[in-house]
Design an enzyme around this catalytic site. Structure first.
Site, mmCIF file in Angstrom:
data_model
loop_
_atom_site.group_PDB
_atom_site.id
_atom_site.type_symbol
_atom_site.label_atom_id
_atom_site.label_comp_id
_atom_site.label_asym_id
_atom_site.label_seq_id
_atom_site.Cartn_x
_atom_site.Cartn_y
_atom_site.Cartn_z
ATOM 1 N N HIS A 25 0.843 -1.196 0.000
ATOM 2 C CA HIS A 25 0.000 0.000 0.000
ATOM 3 C C HIS A 25 0.874 1.240 0.000
ATOM 4 O O HIS A 25 2.044 1.206 0.416
ATOM 5 C CB HIS A 25 -0.950 0.017 1.206
ATOM 6 C CG HIS A 25 -0.268 0.253 2.527
ATOM 7 N ND1 HIS A 25 -0.029 1.513 3.021
ATOM 8 C CD2 HIS A 25 0.224 -0.602 3.456
ATOM 9 C CE1 HIS A 25 0.572 1.430 4.193
ATOM 10 N NE2 HIS A 25 0.739 0.148 4.472
ATOM 11 N N CYS A 26 0.325 2.354 -0.490
ATOM 12 C CA CYS A 26 0.996 3.644 -0.404
ATOM 13 C C CYS A 26 0.225 4.493 0.592
ATOM 14 O O CYS A 26 -0.387 3.985 1.518
ATOM 15 C CB CYS A 26 1.104 4.293 -1.781
ATOM 16 S SG CYS A 26 -0.479 4.643 -2.574
ATOM 17 N N ALA A 27 0.204 5.817 0.408
ATOM 18 C CA ALA A 27 -0.430 6.694 1.390
ATOM 19 C C ALA A 27 -1.952 6.590 1.367
ATOM 20 O O ALA A 27 -2.606 6.813 2.391
ATOM 21 C CB ALA A 27 -0.009 8.139 1.143
ATOM 22 N N ARG A 29 -3.689 4.137 -1.192
ATOM 23 C CA ARG A 29 -4.171 3.063 -2.052
ATOM 24 C C ARG A 29 -3.647 1.703 -1.620
ATOM 25 O O ARG A 29 -2.473 1.552 -1.281
ATOM 26 C CB ARG A 29 -3.759 3.307 -3.516
ATOM 27 C CG ARG A 29 -4.189 4.649 -4.057
ATOM 28 C CD ARG A 29 -3.717 4.851 -5.482
ATOM 29 N NE ARG A 29 -3.985 6.213 -5.955
ATOM 30 C CZ ARG A 29 -3.746 6.641 -7.175
ATOM 31 N NH1 ARG A 29 -3.249 5.824 -8.073
ATOM 32 N NH2 ARG A 29 -4.014 7.892 -7.512
ATOM 33 N N VAL A 69 -5.737 3.681 4.791
ATOM 34 C CA VAL A 69 -5.299 2.564 3.950
ATOM 35 C C VAL A 69 -4.513 1.518 4.747
ATOM 36 O O VAL A 69 -4.584 0.322 4.453
ATOM 37 C CB VAL A 69 -4.469 3.081 2.756
ATOM 38 C CG1 VAL A 69 -3.153 3.693 3.219
ATOM 39 C CG2 VAL A 69 -4.211 1.970 1.751
#
Length: 465
Positions: A25-27, A29, A69
């Site tokens: 995951h990113c910030a 998504r 997320v």
């Protein structure tokens, strides 16, 4: 576990855990790398509760969640049973996939996805370290805090823990992304920043001189070293007998990788870092007034295609080499505020649907704080004319930022109102922060007014027709 039901549905519509080969995951998504595109039901994914949108590209499905997320990621791991380091690439789903023709954009997307996996996990540490340093400088300059006090020393220690050991964190995350033992990447980074190596004169290995280089806060040297480690590790996996591979492979890998990194790759990476930093400084000091408006206007679409992650290393490198970032965080700050202003303009034009209006207001405020996906995908992209107003605001604010040289002294996170302290300089000066405030006001106000005018004229045209 708020995202349990969402995770079950996502897992079902991506073809099950056997169709996944990497989960991250990113910030904002959840990023699911798949084996077989035929098993992905994109339309079904778009209708899942607690998601804000779906993007499918370059062998990856991105489920837009928002600031929560990490919670969604943990729930997905719990539901799916996916384990970090798991590798399904050789599964039957992979064999069913037809080979795809790779274009330039495919390669660019893959590069951006890779950089997101390397840099995003360390962003919280950098935010904490950078903001607490800004707080310390404010306390010393304006509230009389003694520079030698225990409070100041501890704050400095937190900052140094976040930034000085950046090569350690990068070594770990990059090795993990390359599906090696992450601790070996961390060991290489720790070696580079150790007091016995970093900045030391007169070192040699087997009679070969080692250049004296300060590796603290550096980016490229450890990335080049871990890149070499990937190929060495891959080779030893093939040739070392399984009975001794657990002991022998790490030893031989480090014996080969460390000297080459110290003698060749580290100095080259440092030199390239210096050139990149100097190039960006020259660009922004000469044509910043022209370049920044273009960057700020383009940034939302870079985020849409994931290209913002591909340019993140430039910002990290700038902070490490010249002490500030004059481009990446600045364009993100401008763009995110303009998206927020545009969403608020769209919301205030709605008269009869209170629920929809409230939703868009919420997404606009969230965008002002740095998370733009809800506003961009939920309110703006379906109203393309409004995006013209967003571009006008971004160009206006970018012009001000470029002419007067706005800088961010911290790299990381989602730039917005909550990261305004990134613009306090390293000595605690507030001049750059005041400039950021002016740039932000210009961006929000111009975007809001432009969008309202566009909405008004659009409605007038529709009535006339």
């Amino acid at each position: 576990m708020k995202y349990v039901e969402m995770s079950k549905q996502v897992l079902e519509h991506v073809g099950g855990v056997d169709n996944l080969n990497y989960v991250e995951h990113c910030a904002t998504r959840l990023r699911l790398h798949y084996n077989n595109e035929k098993l992905i039901n994109e339309e079904a994914l778009k209708g899942i509760e607690n998601t804000l949108g779906v993007i499918k590209k370059a062998g990856q499905v991105q489920i837009i969640i928002g600031p929560n997320v990490n919670e969604a990621y943990n729930d997905f791991l719990e539901v799916s049973g996916w384990k970090e380091g798991q590798n399904n690439e050789a599964g039957s789903a992979k064999e069913a996939e037809e080979p795809q023709k790779m274009s330039f954009m495919n390669y660019l997307n893959k590069f951006g996805n890779f950089m997101a996996a390397v840099f995003m996990p360390i962003v919280p540490a950098l935010i904490a370290g950078g903001i607490i340093l800004a707080v310390k400088n404010l306390l010393i300059n304006y509230f009389g805090l003694d520079m030698e006090s225990g409070t100041a020393v501890i704050i400095d220690a937190i900052f140094n823990a976040a930034f000085t050991f950046l090569p350690v964190y990068l070594g770990f995350t990059m090795a993990r992304r390359l599906k090696m033992e992450p601790i070996l990447g961390a060991v290489l980074g720790a070696l580079l920043v150790s007091s016995n190596i970093s900045g030391q004169e007169g070192l040699s290995f087997l009679g070969i001189g080692i250049p004296a280089v300060d590796y603290s806060t550096s980016v490229l040297p450890v990335m080049l070293g871990v890149g070499l480690m990937y190929f060495v590790d891959k080779f030893f996996k093939k040739v070392i007998p399984e009975i001794v591979i657990y002991f022998l492979k790490p030893l031989l890998t480090m014996i080969i990788v460390v000297p080459i990194t110290l003698i060749v790759l580290g100095p080259i990476g440092t030199l390239l870092s210096d050139y990149v930093g100097s190039g960006i400084t020259t660009l922004m000091s000469t044509i910043g007034g022209l370049a920044m408006p273009v960057f700020a206007v383009a940034y939302p679409y870079m985020v849409m295609f994931g290209l913002d992650k591909a340019i993140m290393p430039i910002g990290f490198n700038s902070v490490a080499t010249i002490g500030y970032d004059p481009a990446i965080m600045v364009m993100g700050f401008i763009s995110n505020l303009c998206i927020g202003g545009s969403a608020l303009a769209a919301a205030t034009s709605i008269k009869n649907d209170k629920a929809k209006k409230g939703m868009i207001v919420s997404s606009g405020v969230t965008a002002l704080c740095g998370v733009t996906e809800p506003a961009f995908y939920g309110a703006l992209i379906t109203r393309p004319k409004i995006l013209i107003g967003t571009a006008i605001g971004a160009a206006s604010a970018g012009l001000v930022a470029g002419i007067f040289g706005l800088k961010s002294y911290i790299m990381g996170g989602t730039p917005g109102l909550f990261t305004a302290m990134f613009f306090i300089d390293n000595q605690g000066g507030l001049g750059n922060l005041f400039l950021a405030a002016i740039v932000g006001i210009v961006g929000v106000v111009v975007s809001y007014i432009s969008c309202r005018i566009i909405i008004s004229r659009t409605k007038s045209t529709e009535k006339a027709e």
